[in-house]
Design a protein around this motif. Structure first.
Motif, PDB file in Angstrom:
ATOM      1  N   ASN A  52      -3.694  -1.419   5.210  1.00  0.00           N
ATOM      2  CA  ASN A  52      -3.475  -2.725   4.636  1.00  0.00           C
ATOM      3  C   ASN A  52      -4.856  -3.399   4.935  1.00  0.00           C
ATOM      4  O   ASN A  52      -4.933  -3.866   6.161  1.00  0.00           O
ATOM      5  CB  ASN A  52      -2.295  -3.326   5.609  1.00  0.00           C
ATOM      6  N   ALA A  55      -4.259  -7.071   6.033  1.00  0.00           N
ATOM      7  CA  ALA A  55      -3.695  -7.669   7.668  1.00  0.00           C
ATOM      8  C   ALA A  55      -4.737  -7.492   8.626  1.00  0.00           C
ATOM      9  O   ALA A  55      -4.552  -7.658   9.945  1.00  0.00           O
ATOM     10  CB  ALA A  55      -2.501  -6.648   8.028  1.00  0.00           C
ATOM     11  N   TRP A 182       0.730 -15.915   3.723  1.00  0.00           N
ATOM     12  CA  TRP A 182       1.185 -14.800   3.275  1.00  0.00           C
ATOM     13  C   TRP A 182       2.483 -14.867   1.946  1.00  0.00           C
ATOM     14  O   TRP A 182       2.471 -13.740   1.481  1.00  0.00           O
ATOM     15  CB  TRP A 182       1.945 -14.144   4.577  1.00  0.00           C
ATOM     16  N   TYR A 185       0.406 -13.717  -0.869  1.00  0.00           N
ATOM     17  CA  TYR A 185       0.001 -12.337  -1.009  1.00  0.00           C
ATOM     18  C   TYR A 185       0.910 -11.507  -2.002  1.00  0.00           C
ATOM     19  O   TYR A 185       1.996 -11.388  -2.213  1.00  0.00           O
ATOM     20  CB  TYR A 185       0.177 -11.730   0.384  1.00  0.00           C
ATOM     21  N   SER A 187       0.397  -7.491  -3.040  1.00  0.00           N
ATOM     22  CA  SER A 187      -0.336  -5.904  -2.499  1.00  0.00           C
ATOM     23  C   SER A 187      -1.076  -5.400  -3.657  1.00  0.00           C
ATOM     24  O   SER A 187      -2.249  -4.676  -3.284  1.00  0.00           O
ATOM     25  CB  SER A 187       0.628  -5.068  -1.719  1.00  0.00           C
ATOM     26  N   GLU A 191      -4.615  -4.895  -2.251  1.00  0.00           N
ATOM     27  CA  GLU A 191      -4.968  -3.679  -1.865  1.00  0.00           C
ATOM     28  C   GLU A 191      -5.643  -2.777  -2.999  1.00  0.00           C
ATOM     29  O   GLU A 191      -5.918  -1.814  -2.721  1.00  0.00           O
ATOM     30  CB  GLU A 191      -3.724  -3.048  -1.258  1.00  0.00           C
TER      31      GLU A 191
HETATM   32  C1  LIG Z   1       0.182  -5.911   4.908  1.00  0.00           C
HETATM   33  O1  LIG Z   1       0.564  -6.658   6.083  1.00  0.00           O
HETATM   34  C2  LIG Z   1       1.338  -7.593   5.741  1.00  0.00           C
HETATM   35  C3  LIG Z   1       1.369  -8.317   7.158  1.00  0.00           C
HETATM   36  O2  LIG Z   1       1.675  -7.545   8.176  1.00  0.00           O
HETATM   37  C4  LIG Z   1       2.639  -7.368   5.044  1.00  0.00           C
HETATM   38  O3  LIG Z   1       3.365  -8.645   4.888  1.00  0.00           O
HETATM   39  C5  LIG Z   1       2.314  -6.890   3.818  1.00  0.00           C
HETATM   40  O4  LIG Z   1       3.296  -6.545   3.059  1.00  0.00           O
HETATM   41  C6  LIG Z   1       1.454  -5.642   3.987  1.00  0.00           C
HETATM   42  N1  LIG Z   1       1.019  -4.886   2.883  1.00  0.00           N
HETATM   43  C7  LIG Z   1       1.093  -3.475   2.536  1.00  0.00           C
HETATM   44  C8  LIG Z   1       0.791  -2.968   1.095  1.00  0.00           C
HETATM   45  O5  LIG Z   1       1.734  -3.070   3.344  1.00  0.00           O
END
Ligand SMILES: *[C@@H]1O[C@H](CO)[C@@H](O)[C@H](O)[C@H]1NC(C)=O
Ligand SMILES: *[C@@H]1O[C@H](CO)[C@@H](O)[C@H](O)[C@H]1NC(C)=O
Ligand SMILES: *[C@@H]1O[C@H](CO)[C@@H](O)[C@H](O)[C@H]1NC(C)=O
Length: 488
Positions: A52, A55, A182, A185, A187, A191
């Motif tokens: 991640n 994060a 968040w 956010y 992904s 990502e």
């Molecule tokens: C990355 O980490 C955040 C916070 O811990 C979380 O909310 C998010 O879903 C994670 N994303 C992935 C792709 O794992």
């Protein structure tokens, strides 16, 4: 090379050969690195390769610095009511920049009681002491350079266009994109898409909220905190809707940045800071004919040279909506963070270079009126050379534009092509947004407008088939005629 007798020994010959071998290895290696530019492999060693990316934690040293500095921010709250402007904004004559009129009056209608002014001034002096005291502890990764930006979900398509233009310019700088929380956010973006463009997401609340009593941030306040919490020592801040038309990477290595460490760009209006601000900051009031107001779509800042004023900028923004935004800008033209940068530097007597060349307004004439679309900002090196009477090799007096800030019509692939808008003339036919091709090619050296449409097309086709079809239609109509680049 002059060889001494000693160096004729076998060991020295071996050493020399090894050095030559090592140097050629370095050369080939950097050559390979350069070749990897298009795939952005050069950035992959800066990013964790799996897991991640977002994060990943802010460094403990920075968190410690922030929680400690947050105490100073809270302790230096002005002890008086919020400052409100209850006056109509200044008119165009009052905000017009007149460099040749040293007698021009500064806009002056903000009123504060003597008691309130004293309260704001006391807190300001306290903060100045705190900033000077705590600046040496500001944490960042030494000798790193990068681009910082902020983007809420609505701005992601706009930022994607900007990031693609950045990479098209050949820039190899890493990018940190700050999200408000968040909730913003995604992904796929954080990502996937952003990392493929050499950018990573950072969530501002991950560090901001470590200080327990600070107030929630609003719109304009994010920019300075993104700069403060970014990992880089040398920062190029770009708004999500701003991008370079040519490679900006040498800005950090050349004048004026190398001497000043803080470079700002101008807006098209005069400065409207209140005379009261200068009394509060205990500095002399500059004539309004001295410089234009600032436009903060782009900014260069060195944390090693400007740590204390960065902290004072943070103070001005933290107390911006209630105190410093009205003090620093009495006009209606973009009240907000834009004036906090140079005024904090002035208050601490730190050097900065404010680009003198006025922005080039991009747009077109429609029914006898100029339709503003974007602003091109000039290369600071050219600006600096011209101001210092030095020549640029071929054309001594004409600076090159560098950034395009699409502040007026955002390049969102979904909405930029409308029935009435920057892509249509008065009759509703398709047209170029930024005016004649010749002037763009002449001044940028290539057709940045056609290039940005290629990136709008890529970004629009990722988004939806409708948007994709709309952009293709426009692109083919405008640029398809030379036969080479028709998209179907
Ligand atoms: C990355 O980490 C955040 C916070 O811990 C979380 O909310 C998010 O879903 C994670 N994303 C992935 C792709 O794992
Ligand atoms: C702008 O305001 C000034 C007063 O501050 C006034 O004298 C002037 O006529 C106004 N100009 C316009 C164009 O309204
Ligand atoms: C700048 O250019 C002009 C003519 O283009 C030349 O006469 C002058 O000597 C140059 N100045 C410098 C400092 O190079």
């Amino acid at each position: 090379m002059i060889l001494t007798r000693r160096s004729h020994s076998r060991a020295a010959v071996f050493k020399a050969l090894a050095t030559i071998f090592f140097l050629s290895f370095c050369f080939v290696f950097s050559y390979l690195q350069l070749q990897g530019t298009s795939s952005l492999q050069f950035l992959s060693n800066r990013l964790p390769t799996s897991g991640n990316l977002t994060a990943a934690h802010f460094p403990p040293e920075l968190i410690k610095f922030w929680t400690n500095f947050a105490d100073s921010l809270l302790e230096s709250r002005p002890v008086c009511a919020d400052i409100k402007i209850d006056h109509a904004p200044p008119n165009d004559t009052e905000t017009r920049f007149e460099p040749d009129n040293p007698n021009k009056q500064r806009v002056d209608f903000l009123r504060l009681s003597a008691e309130d002014q004293k309260a704001v001034k006391n807190s300001h002096s306290f903060m100045v002491k705190q900033a000077l005291h705590k600046a040496p502890n500001l944490f960042y990764n030494r000798r790193t350079k990068g681009i910082v930006t902020t983007a809420g979900p609505r701005y992601v398509p706009i930022l994607l266009v900007s990031l693609r233009m950045l990479r098209r310019s050949g820039s190899r700088l890493p990018v940190e994109v700050f999200l408000g929380s968040w909730d913003e956010y995604d992904s796929t973006i954080c990502e996937g898409l952003f990392p493929s463009l050499g950018a990573r997401c950072r969530v501002i609340t991950d560090i901001y909220n470590k200080a327990p009593s600070v107030a929630k941030l609003e719109h304009f306040q994010f920019k300075i905190f993104a700069i403060l919490f970014s990992s880089f020592e040398d920062v190029l801040f770009l708004d999500a809707d701003a991008f370079p038309g040519n490679n900006p990477d040498d800005l950090f290595l050349t004048e004026p940045y190398s001497s000043y460490g803080l470079v700002t760009w101008p807006d098209i209006f005069g400065n409207t800071a209140s005379p009261i601000y200068f009394q509060i900051a205990s500095i002399s009031e500059p004539p309004v004919s001295l410089r234009l107001s600032s436009e903060s779509g782009q900014l260069l800042l060195s944390k090693s040279k400007h740590a204390a004023d960065l902290l004072l900028m943070t103070y001005y923004n933290y107390y911006g909506p209630s105190y410093y935004y009205p003090l620093l800008c009495q006009g209606s033209h973009g009240a907000g963070d834009k004036e906090t940068f140079i005024h904090a530097a002035m208050a601490l007597d730190r050097p900065f270079w404010d680009v003198r060349e006025r922005p080039w307004v991009l747009g077109h004439w429609k029914n006898g009126q100029f339709g503003l679309v974007a602003m091109a900002q000039y290369h600071p090196g050219d600006d600096w050379r011209i101001e210092n009477g030095l020549n640029r090799s071929s054309d001594p007096a004409t600076p090159r534009p560098l950034f395009v800030h699409n502040h007026f019509h955002k390049l969102d692939p979904k909405t930029i092509i409308r029935e009435v808008g920057p892509t249509r003339d008065a009759e509703g036919n398709y047209q170029r947004m930024w005016g004649p091709k010749e002037s763009i090619v002449d001044r940028f050296g290539h057709d940045v407008e056609q290039e940005v449409w290629k990136e709008i097309l890529v970004t629009g086709c990722e988004a939806s088939t409708d948007t994709c079809a709309k952009v293709k239609d426009y692109y083919n109509a405008m640029y398809g005629e030379d036969g080479k680049e028709i998209y179907f």
